[in-house]
Design a protein around this motif. Structure first.
Motif, PDB file in Angstrom:
ATOM      1  N   THR A 160     -30.471 -15.692 -66.883  1.00 40.40           N
ATOM      2  CA  THR A 160     -29.682 -16.719 -67.617  1.00 40.40           C
ATOM      3  C   THR A 160     -29.956 -17.956 -66.226  1.00 40.40           C
ATOM      4  N   VAL A 161     -31.044 -18.967 -66.400  1.00 44.20           N
ATOM      5  CA  VAL A 161     -30.897 -20.453 -65.744  1.00 44.20           C
ATOM      6  C   VAL A 161     -31.024 -21.629 -66.098  1.00 44.20           C
ATOM      7  N   GLU A 162     -30.174 -22.189 -67.638  1.00 40.25           N
ATOM      8  CA  GLU A 162     -30.101 -22.770 -68.045  1.00 40.25           C
ATOM      9  C   GLU A 162     -29.482 -21.785 -69.350  1.00 40.25           C
ATOM     10  N   SER A 163     -29.230 -23.656 -70.125  1.00 38.62           N
ATOM     11  CA  SER A 163     -28.846 -23.916 -71.476  1.00 38.62           C
ATOM     12  C   SER A 163     -29.549 -25.012 -71.800  1.00 38.62           C
ATOM     13  N   ALA A 164     -29.484 -25.187 -73.270  1.00 43.90           N
ATOM     14  CA  ALA A 164     -30.354 -25.975 -73.818  1.00 43.90           C
ATOM     15  C   ALA A 164     -29.767 -25.978 -75.567  1.00 43.90           C
ATOM     16  N   VAL A 165     -30.264 -26.955 -75.764  1.00 44.95           N
ATOM     17  CA  VAL A 165     -29.253 -27.706 -77.622  1.00 44.95           C
ATOM     18  C   VAL A 165     -30.348 -28.304 -77.913  1.00 44.95           C
ATOM     19  N   THR A 166     -31.672 -27.731 -78.652  1.00 45.99           N
ATOM     20  CA  THR A 166     -32.843 -28.135 -79.525  1.00 45.99           C
ATOM     21  C   THR A 166     -32.525 -29.037 -80.520  1.00 45.99           C
ATOM     22  N   ASP A 167     -32.836 -29.902 -81.033  1.00 43.98           N
ATOM     23  CA  ASP A 167     -32.507 -30.144 -82.616  1.00 43.98           C
ATOM     24  C   ASP A 167     -33.952 -30.095 -83.162  1.00 43.98           C
ATOM     25  N   ILE A 168     -34.100 -28.567 -84.222  1.00 46.91           N
ATOM     26  CA  ILE A 168     -35.189 -28.653 -85.121  1.00 46.91           C
ATOM     27  C   ILE A 168     -35.190 -29.097 -85.940  1.00 46.91           C
ATOM     28  N   GLY A 169     -35.160 -29.995 -86.713  1.00 45.47           N
ATOM     29  CA  GLY A 169     -34.697 -30.589 -88.388  1.00 45.47           C
ATOM     30  C   GLY A 169     -33.986 -30.306 -88.968  1.00 45.47           C
ATOM     31  N   GLY A 181     -31.569 -30.664 -90.239  1.00 48.58           N
ATOM     32  CA  GLY A 181     -29.797 -30.587 -89.634  1.00 48.58           C
ATOM     33  C   GLY A 181     -29.327 -29.937 -88.765  1.00 48.58           C
ATOM     34  N   PHE A 182     -30.268 -28.698 -88.247  1.00 44.03           N
ATOM     35  CA  PHE A 182     -30.206 -28.017 -87.471  1.00 44.03           C
ATOM     36  C   PHE A 182     -30.605 -28.152 -86.705  1.00 44.03           C
ATOM     37  N   VAL A 183     -30.235 -27.166 -85.215  1.00 43.71           N
ATOM     38  CA  VAL A 183     -29.782 -27.016 -84.206  1.00 43.71           C
ATOM     39  C   VAL A 183     -30.446 -25.773 -83.536  1.00 43.71           C
ATOM     40  N   MET A 184     -30.636 -25.224 -82.539  1.00 43.53           N
ATOM     41  CA  MET A 184     -30.770 -23.877 -81.734  1.00 43.53           C
ATOM     42  C   MET A 184     -30.130 -24.609 -80.194  1.00 43.53           C
ATOM     43  N   ASP A 185     -29.156 -23.700 -80.004  1.00 38.01           N
ATOM     44  CA  ASP A 185     -27.940 -23.667 -78.922  1.00 38.01           C
ATOM     45  C   ASP A 185     -28.382 -21.861 -78.147  1.00 38.01           C
ATOM     46  N   ASP A 186     -29.176 -22.760 -76.856  1.00 36.63           N
ATOM     47  CA  ASP A 186     -30.068 -21.510 -76.359  1.00 36.63           C
ATOM     48  C   ASP A 186     -29.685 -21.292 -75.299  1.00 36.63           C
ATOM     49  N   TYR A 187     -29.339 -20.180 -74.615  1.00 43.41           N
ATOM     50  CA  TYR A 187     -29.613 -19.682 -73.155  1.00 43.41           C
ATOM     51  C   TYR A 187     -30.913 -19.298 -72.646  1.00 43.41           C
ATOM     52  N   ILE A 188     -31.509 -20.070 -71.757  1.00 49.99           N
ATOM     53  CA  ILE A 188     -32.727 -19.561 -71.682  1.00 49.99           C
ATOM     54  C   ILE A 188     -33.133 -18.872 -70.237  1.00 49.99           C
ATOM     55  N   MET A 189     -33.950 -18.022 -69.994  1.00 50.13           N
ATOM     56  CA  MET A 189     -33.815 -16.753 -69.290  1.00 50.13           C
ATOM     57  C   MET A 189     -35.469 -16.794 -69.233  1.00 50.13           C
ATOM     58  N   VAL A 190     -35.583 -16.453 -67.600  1.00 49.02           N
ATOM     59  CA  VAL A 190     -36.486 -16.134 -66.807  1.00 49.02           C
ATOM     60  C   VAL A 190     -36.594 -14.973 -65.825  1.00 49.02           C
ATOM     61  N   LYS A 191     -37.901 -13.957 -65.777  1.00 51.74           N
ATOM     62  CA  LYS A 191     -37.486 -12.654 -65.302  1.00 51.74           C
ATOM     63  C   LYS A 191     -39.292 -13.318 -64.141  1.00 51.74           C
ATOM     64  N   TYR A 210     -34.713 -21.683 -93.906  1.00 51.28           N
ATOM     65  CA  TYR A 210     -35.042 -22.737 -92.756  1.00 51.28           C
ATOM     66  C   TYR A 210     -35.984 -22.795 -91.613  1.00 51.28           C
ATOM     67  N   MET A 211     -35.168 -22.052 -90.615  1.00 57.49           N
ATOM     68  CA  MET A 211     -35.825 -21.696 -89.138  1.00 57.49           C
ATOM     69  C   MET A 211     -37.484 -20.831 -89.809  1.00 57.49           C
ATOM     70  N   VAL A 212     -37.297 -19.854 -90.662  1.00 62.58           N
ATOM     71  CA  VAL A 212     -38.105 -18.367 -90.936  1.00 62.58           C
ATOM     72  C   VAL A 212     -39.465 -19.649 -90.963  1.00 62.58           C
TER      73      VAL A 212
END
Length: 169
Positions: free
Chosen positions: A145-154, A156-166, A40-42
């Motif tokens: 790592t600056v935060e985390s996020a759960v994003t609904d991508i449609g 029935g799936f989500v992305m459960d990620d860390y957000i990282m910054v340099k 689905y994601m690809v």
């Protein structure tokens, strides 16, 4: 191994990138996400149509990463993505034979050079919370790592990620 990052510009290169994406995602995420979500994601993010749309509408730039003249990975980034004054490193994937060759180093250097050239002082990325190896690689390159996020991508799936910054010097 001789590493080269080549700016993607032709339909054939888009097809190569999408083929690499399917292979890299199955290797990276089969245990984390399962094949249904991977497929689905690809299709949603790395099909030829999605890549062309990202390049036209979201200012994405894609590079294919070659090792000894063979495609073995890719990266994609978008400057000023979603109005943020930073470079969003959306994708960086290497096939197993490219790991440990200096390809990741070359990709990070390119991202930093491009951010600097564009006057952007930060690089942002997301990494799946279960992908501990990738997170460790990003930390090695100075990302925090600056935060985390759960994003609904449609679908029935989500992305459960860390957000990282340099932050760049």
């Amino acid at each position: 191994m001789d590493i080269e990052l080549k700016l993607m510009s032709t339909p054939e290169e888009i097809d190569t990138l999408c083929r690499l994406a399917k292979e890299a995602w199955k290797q990276a995420y089969s245990e984390l996400l399962g094949y249904e979500q991977i497929n689905y994601m690809v299709e949603k993010f790395l099909s030829p149509q999605a890549v062309v749309q990202q390049m036209k509408e979201q200012n994405y730039v894609y590079y294919i990463i070659y090792g000894d003249n063979r495609p073995g990975g890719f990266m994609g980034f978008a400057p000023n993505y979603e109005g943020r004054k930073e470079l969003f490193l959306s994708k960086l994937y290497l096939l197993p034979n490219m790991k440990g060759t200096g390809a990741a180093h070359a990709a990070f250097e390119l991202a930093e050079r491009e951010a600097g050239r564009l006057g952007l002082s930060r690089i942002r990325l997301t990494v799946n919370k279960g992908n501990t190896h990738a997170k460790e690689v990003y930390e090695h390159w100075g990302f925090e790592t600056v935060e985390s996020a759960v994003t609904d991508i449609g679908g029935g799936f989500v992305m459960d990620d860390y957000i990282m910054v340099k932050t760049l010097a």
